[in-house]
Scaffold this motif. Structure first.
Motif, short mmCIF file in Angstrom:
data_model
loop_
_atom_site.label_atom_id
_atom_site.label_comp_id
_atom_site.label_asym_id
_atom_site.label_seq_id
_atom_site.Cartn_x
_atom_site.Cartn_y
_atom_site.Cartn_z
N LEU A 224 42.85 45.19 41.86
CA LEU A 224 43.07 46.12 41.22
C LEU A 224 42.35 46.81 39.98
CD1 LEU A 224 46.97 44.34 40.29
CD2 LEU A 224 46.76 45.96 41.57
N ASP A 225 41.39 45.89 39.17
CA ASP A 225 40.22 46.20 38.39
C ASP A 225 39.27 47.48 38.75
OD1 ASP A 225 41.14 44.26 36.78
OD2 ASP A 225 39.34 43.02 36.21
N LYS A 226 39.38 47.78 40.31
CA LYS A 226 38.28 48.16 41.00
C LYS A 226 38.53 49.18 41.39
CE LYS A 226 35.23 44.59 43.43
NZ LYS A 226 35.06 44.23 44.19
N VAL A 227 40.34 49.71 41.16
CA VAL A 227 40.81 50.56 41.69
C VAL A 227 41.45 51.21 40.10
CG1 VAL A 227 41.24 49.89 44.13
CG2 VAL A 227 43.11 49.63 42.68
N GLY A 228 41.92 50.35 39.15
CA GLY A 228 41.67 51.65 38.07
C GLY A 228 43.09 51.07 37.84
#
Length: 262
Positions: A224-228
């Motif tokens: 989730l962090d990687k896709v914002g």
């Protein structure tokens, strides 16, 4: 036990090589059809032509091309609510993903990605009470899912292999979609606020993911962090099994790539 001469056996093989069916060869020579079939099998094996059962190729062992997006989604489905069983009585390991009958669309989608990843294997559904197991048998499941091991997933370390990590980095939304479809949901939350002295009820959508494995939850939140996408941990009774996505921009992102179950 009946013994047949080499001459009779050679006559049978000559007829078989000419394309005469087993049953007809047995009738002409007065031999049991099973004996004719055995002679034919041994003759084909001796000449290296025995058909046998073709072993499906594996992307890891044989270098067969892998449908990467489908694989990453299937990985998410497996980690969310799937299991692999290796029993000698079954012959081959089996992968089962349990899907609620309330959402027939994601059952179809699960079957579709399973067929894309294992195109040479038979995929079928096992009826349960209120749900179906989407299931496939393959000797190469441990190759494709090295996270498999004895006991439940929350009782062992779940760490992606480097080749899996590369695929997830290339297709992060597919992993999120698989995890939500198997271990999460999109729901409508509500709260009551006082505005101008009057209490008003407000509703808003939220994505929810639940898993008892710390490693799987961390994989979910890292992705989730990687896709914002912004998220929060929502412990219940001190148990941090739940991940929530409720910020409006993040929900909009999730809606664009995942959406509610269907």
């Amino acid at each position: 036990m009946i013994f047949h001469s080499l001459e009779v056996r050679q006559k049978a093989l000559t007829l078989l090589r000419d394309g005469i069916p087993n049953s007809e060869v047995a009738r002409r020579l007065g031999i049991a059809k099973g004996t004719v079939g055995y002679w034919k099998h041994k003759d084909l094996a001796k000449r290296g032509e025995c058909p046998g059962r073709r072993s499906p190729l594996c992307p890891r062992c044989d270098g067969r091309e892998l449908d990467a997006p489908a694989y990453v989604q299937l990985l998410g489905l497996y980690l969310g609510d799937g299991h692999i069983v290796c029993r000698a009585a079954h012959g081959s390991p089996s992968l089962s993903i349990t899907m609620d009958d309330a959402w027939p669309g994601i059952q179809d989608e699960c079957e579709s990605v399973m067929r894309a990843v294992l195109p040479d294997n038979s995929v079928h559904r096992v009826t349960r009470i209120g749900c179906h197991d989407i299931k496939v048998y393959s000797n190469h499941l441990p190759c494709l899912f090295p996270q498999h091991g004895p006991g439940p997933k929350n009782a062992r370390s779940i760490v992606l292999a480097e080749w899996q990590r590369e695929l997830v980095d290339a297709h992060p939304w597919k992993l999120i979609r698989g995890l939500i479809h198997s271990g999460g949901c999109r729901l409508t939350n509500w709260t009551v606020r006082t505005v101008g002295g009057e209490k008003k009820r407000y509703e808003y959508p939220r994505y929810w993911f639940t898993n008892t494995s710390d490693d799987i939850r961390e994989l979910f939140t890292d992705t989730l962090d990687k896709v914002g996408v912004m998220w929060t941990s929502c412990p219940r009774g001190g148990v941090p099994y739940n991940i929530s996505v409720a910020r409006k921009p993040s929900v909009a992102l999730m809606d664009a790539h995942v959406g509610p179950k269907y």
